[in-house]
Design a protein around this motif. Structure first.
Motif, PDB file in Angstrom:
ATOM      1  N   PHE A  31       6.745  -3.652   4.364  1.00  0.00           N
ATOM      2  CA  PHE A  31       5.160  -3.531   4.226  1.00  0.00           C
ATOM      3  C   PHE A  31       4.935  -2.669   5.357  1.00  0.00           C
ATOM      4  O   PHE A  31       3.522  -2.647   5.368  1.00  0.00           O
ATOM      5  CB  PHE A  31       5.419  -5.303   4.544  1.00  0.00           C
ATOM      6  CG  PHE A  31       3.684  -6.273   4.838  1.00  0.00           C
ATOM      7  CD1 PHE A  31       3.366  -5.757   3.042  1.00  0.00           C
ATOM      8  CD2 PHE A  31       2.985  -5.759   5.244  1.00  0.00           C
ATOM      9  CE1 PHE A  31       2.023  -5.924   3.410  1.00  0.00           C
ATOM     10  CE2 PHE A  31       1.753  -6.703   6.203  1.00  0.00           C
ATOM     11  CZ  PHE A  31       1.268  -6.423   4.631  1.00  0.00           C
ATOM     12  N   ILE A  32       5.414  -2.837   5.999  1.00  0.00           N
ATOM     13  CA  ILE A  32       4.455  -1.743   7.721  1.00  0.00           C
ATOM     14  C   ILE A  32       4.636  -0.590   6.794  1.00  0.00           C
ATOM     15  O   ILE A  32       3.238   0.181   7.376  1.00  0.00           O
ATOM     16  CB  ILE A  32       5.210  -2.030   8.519  1.00  0.00           C
ATOM     17  CG1 ILE A  32       4.671  -3.675   9.396  1.00  0.00           C
ATOM     18  CG2 ILE A  32       5.350  -0.856  10.185  1.00  0.00           C
ATOM     19  CD1 ILE A  32       5.603  -3.869  10.611  1.00  0.00           C
ATOM     20  N   ILE A  33       5.573  -0.073   6.714  1.00  0.00           N
ATOM     21  CA  ILE A  33       5.455   1.469   6.183  1.00  0.00           C
ATOM     22  C   ILE A  33       4.627   1.417   4.674  1.00  0.00           C
ATOM     23  O   ILE A  33       3.823   2.514   4.722  1.00  0.00           O
ATOM     24  CB  ILE A  33       7.094   1.547   5.478  1.00  0.00           C
ATOM     25  CG1 ILE A  33       7.986   1.765   7.062  1.00  0.00           C
ATOM     26  CG2 ILE A  33       7.313   2.663   4.763  1.00  0.00           C
ATOM     27  CD1 ILE A  33       9.499   2.021   6.256  1.00  0.00           C
ATOM     28  N   LEU A  34       4.854   0.523   3.865  1.00  0.00           N
ATOM     29  CA  LEU A  34       3.748   0.748   2.809  1.00  0.00           C
ATOM     30  C   LEU A  34       2.299  -0.665   2.638  1.00  0.00           C
ATOM     31  O   LEU A  34       2.288  -0.914   1.558  1.00  0.00           O
ATOM     32  CB  LEU A  34       3.990  -0.039   1.581  1.00  0.00           C
ATOM     33  CG  LEU A  34       5.704   0.364   1.288  1.00  0.00           C
ATOM     34  CD1 LEU A  34       6.495  -0.187   0.053  1.00  0.00           C
ATOM     35  CD2 LEU A  34       5.169   2.641   1.054  1.00  0.00           C
ATOM     36  N   ASN A  35       1.756   0.076   4.241  1.00  0.00           N
ATOM     37  CA  ASN A  35       0.314  -0.936   4.840  1.00  0.00           C
ATOM     38  C   ASN A  35      -0.810  -0.295   3.260  1.00  0.00           C
ATOM     39  O   ASN A  35      -0.697   0.596   3.458  1.00  0.00           O
ATOM     40  CB  ASN A  35      -0.257  -0.281   5.861  1.00  0.00           C
ATOM     41  CG  ASN A  35      -0.592  -0.982   5.937  1.00  0.00           C
ATOM     42  OD1 ASN A  35      -1.274  -1.899   5.740  1.00  0.00           O
ATOM     43  ND2 ASN A  35      -0.534  -1.395   8.498  1.00  0.00           N
ATOM     44  N   PRO A  36      -0.605  -1.480   3.377  1.00  0.00           N
ATOM     45  CA  PRO A  36      -1.813  -1.527   1.982  1.00  0.00           C
ATOM     46  C   PRO A  36      -3.407  -1.168   1.910  1.00  0.00           C
ATOM     47  O   PRO A  36      -3.965  -0.514   1.674  1.00  0.00           O
ATOM     48  CB  PRO A  36      -2.093  -3.407   1.603  1.00  0.00           C
ATOM     49  CG  PRO A  36      -0.945  -3.775   2.303  1.00  0.00           C
ATOM     50  CD  PRO A  36      -0.580  -3.200   3.264  1.00  0.00           C
ATOM     51  N   LYS A  37      -3.783  -1.516   3.742  1.00  0.00           N
ATOM     52  CA  LYS A  37      -4.915  -0.393   4.179  1.00  0.00           C
ATOM     53  C   LYS A  37      -4.533   1.103   3.755  1.00  0.00           C
ATOM     54  O   LYS A  37      -5.554   1.675   3.343  1.00  0.00           O
ATOM     55  CB  LYS A  37      -5.227  -0.868   5.459  1.00  0.00           C
ATOM     56  CG  LYS A  37      -5.325  -2.659   5.832  1.00  0.00           C
ATOM     57  CD  LYS A  37      -5.790  -2.649   6.879  1.00  0.00           C
ATOM     58  CE  LYS A  37      -6.439  -4.704   6.895  1.00  0.00           C
ATOM     59  NZ  LYS A  37      -6.620  -4.586   8.448  1.00  0.00           N
ATOM     60  N   LYS A  38      -3.522   1.114   4.238  1.00  0.00           N
ATOM     61  CA  LYS A  38      -3.534   2.557   4.013  1.00  0.00           C
ATOM     62  C   LYS A  38      -3.203   3.835   2.650  1.00  0.00           C
ATOM     63  O   LYS A  38      -3.508   4.695   2.489  1.00  0.00           O
ATOM     64  CB  LYS A  38      -1.779   3.344   4.691  1.00  0.00           C
ATOM     65  CG  LYS A  38      -2.108   3.338   6.655  1.00  0.00           C
ATOM     66  CD  LYS A  38      -0.125   3.998   6.756  1.00  0.00           C
ATOM     67  CE  LYS A  38      -0.738   3.515   8.833  1.00  0.00           C
ATOM     68  NZ  LYS A  38       0.849   3.948   8.778  1.00  0.00           N
ATOM     69  N   ALA A  39      -2.918   2.697   1.650  1.00  0.00           N
ATOM     70  CA  ALA A  39      -2.426   3.211   0.372  1.00  0.00           C
ATOM     71  C   ALA A  39      -4.025   3.196  -0.172  1.00  0.00           C
ATOM     72  O   ALA A  39      -3.767   4.378  -0.748  1.00  0.00           O
ATOM     73  CB  ALA A  39      -1.820   2.045  -0.261  1.00  0.00           C
ATOM     74  N   GLN A  40      -4.761   2.032  -0.009  1.00  0.00           N
ATOM     75  CA  GLN A  40      -6.336   2.012  -0.272  1.00  0.00           C
ATOM     76  C   GLN A  40      -7.183   3.436   0.456  1.00  0.00           C
ATOM     77  O   GLN A  40      -7.561   3.828  -0.440  1.00  0.00           O
ATOM     78  CB  GLN A  40      -7.302   0.614   0.113  1.00  0.00           C
ATOM     79  CG  GLN A  40      -6.340   0.121  -0.685  1.00  0.00           C
ATOM     80  CD  GLN A  40      -6.977  -1.870  -0.166  1.00  0.00           C
ATOM     81  OE1 GLN A  40      -7.755  -1.813  -0.087  1.00  0.00           O
ATOM     82  NE2 GLN A  40      -6.973  -2.937  -0.981  1.00  0.00           N
ATOM     83  N   ALA A  41      -7.055   3.692   1.567  1.00  0.00           N
ATOM     84  CA  ALA A  41      -7.758   4.397   1.948  1.00  0.00           C
ATOM     85  C   ALA A  41      -7.492   5.929   1.656  1.00  0.00           C
ATOM     86  O   ALA A  41      -7.864   7.214   1.813  1.00  0.00           O
ATOM     87  CB  ALA A  41      -6.890   4.960   3.629  1.00  0.00           C
ATOM     88  N   SER A  42      -6.345   6.069   1.258  1.00  0.00           N
ATOM     89  CA  SER A  42      -5.064   7.923   0.573  1.00  0.00           C
ATOM     90  C   SER A  42      -5.708   7.665  -1.589  1.00  0.00           C
ATOM     91  O   SER A  42      -5.782   8.571  -2.664  1.00  0.00           O
ATOM     92  CB  SER A  42      -4.095   8.315   0.390  1.00  0.00           C
ATOM     93  OG  SER A  42      -3.275   6.475   0.203  1.00  0.00           O
ATOM     94  N   SER A  43      -6.178   6.325  -2.058  1.00  0.00           N
ATOM     95  CA  SER A  43      -6.517   6.607  -3.356  1.00  0.00           C
ATOM     96  C   SER A  43      -8.015   7.051  -3.319  1.00  0.00           C
ATOM     97  O   SER A  43      -9.285   6.790  -2.845  1.00  0.00           O
ATOM     98  CB  SER A  43      -6.418   4.942  -3.342  1.00  0.00           C
ATOM     99  OG  SER A  43      -7.548   4.759  -3.233  1.00  0.00           O
TER     100      SER A  43
END
Length: 53
Positions: A31-43
């Motif tokens: 979960f820490i590695i695949l943090n949803p906030k970072k995923a949203q920021a890079s989308s």
């Protein structure tokens, strides 16, 4: 053939307890590695834009 000492053997209860801890740590690390906030920021941005603004 050597007989295993009872001291060296792990009971099922102990093994399940250890595996549960390992699974919890693995899930938390994932979960820490695949943090949803970072995923949203890079989308990419929404192609439709904001219809209200």
């Amino acid at each position: 053939m050597k007989k295993n000492k009872s001291e060296d053997q792990v009971t099922r209860k102990e093994a399940l307890k250890k595996m549960g801890k390992y699974a919890a740590l693995t899930a938390m690390g994932t979960f820490i590695i695949l943090n949803p906030k970072k995923a949203q920021a890079s989308s990419p941005p929404d192609p439709g834009g904001n219809p209200l603004g």
